[in-house]
Design a protein around this motif. Structure first.
Motif, PDB file in Angstrom:
ATOM      1  N   LEU A 345      85.578 -31.530  36.298  1.00  7.70           N
ATOM      2  CA  LEU A 345      85.232 -30.474  35.350  1.00  7.70           C
ATOM      3  C   LEU A 345      86.368 -29.469  35.200  1.00  7.70           C
ATOM      4  O   LEU A 345      86.724 -29.071  34.087  1.00  7.70           O
ATOM      5  N   VAL A 346      86.960 -29.052  36.320  1.00  7.14           N
ATOM      6  CA  VAL A 346      88.083 -28.109  36.272  1.00  7.14           C
ATOM      7  C   VAL A 346      89.262 -28.719  35.510  1.00  7.14           C
ATOM      8  O   VAL A 346      89.916 -28.049  34.703  1.00  7.14           O
ATOM      9  N   ALA A 347      89.512 -30.011  35.745  1.00 13.54           N
ATOM     10  CA  ALA A 347      90.615 -30.684  35.060  1.00 13.54           C
ATOM     11  C   ALA A 347      90.367 -30.743  33.556  1.00 13.54           C
ATOM     12  O   ALA A 347      91.286 -30.520  32.754  1.00 13.54           O
ATOM     13  N   VAL A 348      89.130 -31.015  33.150  1.00 17.34           N
ATOM     14  CA  VAL A 348      88.786 -31.083  31.730  1.00 17.34           C
ATOM     15  C   VAL A 348      88.988 -29.724  31.070  1.00 17.34           C
ATOM     16  O   VAL A 348      89.548 -29.623  29.971  1.00 17.34           O
ATOM     17  N   VAL A 349      88.551 -28.654  31.733  1.00 21.16           N
ATOM     18  CA  VAL A 349      88.711 -27.303  31.182  1.00 21.16           C
ATOM     19  C   VAL A 349      90.186 -26.945  31.091  1.00 21.16           C
ATOM     20  O   VAL A 349      90.636 -26.349  30.104  1.00 21.16           O
ATOM     21  N   ALA A 350      90.967 -27.298  32.106  1.00 14.43           N
ATOM     22  CA  ALA A 350      92.405 -27.011  32.092  1.00 14.43           C
ATOM     23  C   ALA A 350      93.089 -27.712  30.925  1.00 14.43           C
ATOM     24  O   ALA A 350      93.928 -27.123  30.228  1.00 14.43           O
ATOM     25  N   VAL A 351      92.724 -28.977  30.706  1.00 11.97           N
ATOM     26  CA  VAL A 351      93.281 -29.718  29.563  1.00 11.97           C
ATOM     27  C   VAL A 351      92.831 -29.073  28.255  1.00 11.97           C
ATOM     28  O   VAL A 351      93.589 -29.018  27.271  1.00 11.97           O
ATOM     29  N   GLY A 352      91.595 -28.554  28.254  1.00 11.07           N
ATOM     30  CA  GLY A 352      91.090 -27.897  27.054  1.00 11.07           C
ATOM     31  C   GLY A 352      91.887 -26.670  26.650  1.00 11.07           C
ATOM     32  O   GLY A 352      91.848 -26.257  25.478  1.00 11.07           O
ATOM     33  N   LEU A 353      92.629 -26.077  27.590  1.00 12.26           N
ATOM     34  CA  LEU A 353      93.449 -24.907  27.265  1.00 12.26           C
ATOM     35  C   LEU A 353      94.755 -25.285  26.561  1.00 12.26           C
ATOM     36  O   LEU A 353      95.465 -24.404  26.066  1.00 12.26           O
ATOM     37  N   VAL A 354      95.062 -26.581  26.523  1.00  6.03           N
ATOM     38  CA  VAL A 354      96.294 -27.019  25.850  1.00  6.03           C
ATOM     39  C   VAL A 354      96.207 -26.735  24.355  1.00  6.03           C
ATOM     40  O   VAL A 354      97.177 -26.265  23.738  1.00  6.03           O
TER      41      VAL A 354
END
Length: 378
Positions: A345-354
């Protein structure tokens, strides 16, 4: 000193994009030129324009007054908007800290503010929203302190900010309606004593003076009732809903996906965060106040028709609330996941900030006058 490190990083990040976007100065639209014209009139004669200038029926006086004070200085608007934006980011990270206990969620929330294209936009253009957002954020900060301490002094300070923000922007009344309802709901859930209820009554009445006195003077004594015609409800509720919620979804996913996927995503976020609040039996009154405020404001623009060219400005003032509710919901979701899924989940959110990063870089360069391809991420 360590606690100021992260806000400083956010300020530097936003200031960098802001510096690029204003390379040729703060940009102007028709509204900007009206603000400047009123400001020049106030500079020449501080009294007469209040009674003779019909523009005040559309553009309330606080922002033109600030412009008039800074007129002798070439970069006054630049620094006014930079201060407003950085102070807004700093206050929102303070507001979010007790709500987002997890440091990762708190930092991602801060980054979502610093990378927000609409927040950069209202700072780049000579509009009143940047200053208004600072007043609104300060107002919410005081309400959070009041709900946390039950001390009426915070409510009195909030009243001053409520007065100023309603003197700054007429549409602020729609936000104030939401916060008032949220405050009443929070008071009911928290069991306010008589002293707190009296403070709430004073707060609401005093804040409304900023809106009522000015608008009554313009509509009644100035005989500018035609202004109300611009607020008549539109029968195209579906069109207004798509416009408002698609604009909100543009901050999360690229515009081609904003309708209908993005609209479904935004509605899902609102429903899920409401579910989290209800599941927690509304033991977080301030978060409930934010949720009610956001929903009331969005529904306002579903009823009142907004121009497609203006909806981004209107939605920008509630984006910090929207971002905070997203991470509030993610925190609740994360607590229900296993260790591995939490990392996913954290990885998905981090990618979402791109996407916000690419969008804000593209628009900062475009507003700064660099020769780019047509706007890919408006």
């Amino acid at each position: 000193m360590k606690k100021y490190l992260f806000p400083t990083v956010l300020w530097a990040l936003f200031a960098g994009f802001y510096g690029i976007a204003t390379r040729q100065g703060n940009l102007q639209t028709f509204d900007s030129r009206c603000y400047y014209r009123i400001a020049h009139s106030l500079r020449a004669d501080p009294i007469t324009p209040f009674y003779q200038d019909v523009s005040f029926a559309y553009w309330p006086p606080l922002y033109p007054i600030l412009l008039s004070i800074g007129l002798p200085y070439d970069h006054s608007v630049f620094f006014l908007h930079l201060f407003s934006a950085c102070a807004t980011i700093g206050l929102w990270t303070a507001v979010a800290k007790p709500i987002l206990a997890d440091a990762t969620h708190h930092r991602m929330f801060g980054l979502s503010l610093a990378l927000s294209t609409p927040l950069l936009m209202i700072a780049t253009f000579v509009w009143s929203e940047s200053v208004f957002l600072l007043l609104f954020t300060s107002y919410l900060y005081c309400l959070q302190k009041f709900l946390g301490t039950a001390q009426n002094r915070w409510l009195r300070i909030a009243s001053a900010f409520g007065f100023l923000m309603l003197l700054q922007r007429n549409a602020g009344i729609f936000l104030f309606a939401g916060t008032t309802f949220g405050l009443l709901f929070a008071g009911h859930r928290s069991g306010f004593e008589r002293k707190q209820w009296m403070g709430v009554v004073f707060h609401v009445l005093f804040s409304l003076v900023g809106f009522g006195t000015w608008n009554i003077s313009q509509l009644v004594f100035g005989n500018h009732w035609h202004v109300v015609g611009g607020l008549l409800p539109s029968v195209s509720l579906a069109r207004n809903f798509r416009l408002t919620f698609a604009e909100l979804s543009n901050t999360l996913i690229p515009p081609p996906l904003a309708h209908p996927t993005g609209i479904v995503l935004v509605v899902g976020i609102l429903v899920f965060t409401g579910y989290c609040l209800a599941g927690n039996r509304f033991r977080e009154p301030f978060v409930g106040l934010l949720w009610i405020t956001l929903l009331a404001y969005l529904l306002t623009w579903v009823v009142i028709p907004a121009n497609p060219d203006d909806i981004s400005r209107f939605v920008a003032v509630v984006l910090p609330i929207f971002y905070l509710l997203i991470f509030y919901g993610l925190a609740h979701l994360r607590n229900r996941l296993g260790r591995r899924m939490k990392k996913v989940l954290v990885a998905v959110v981090a990618v979402g900030l791109v996407y916000p990063l690419v969008r804000v870089m593209h628009n900062a360069l475009r507003w700064g006058g660099y020769d780019l391809a047509p706007a890919l991420f408006p």
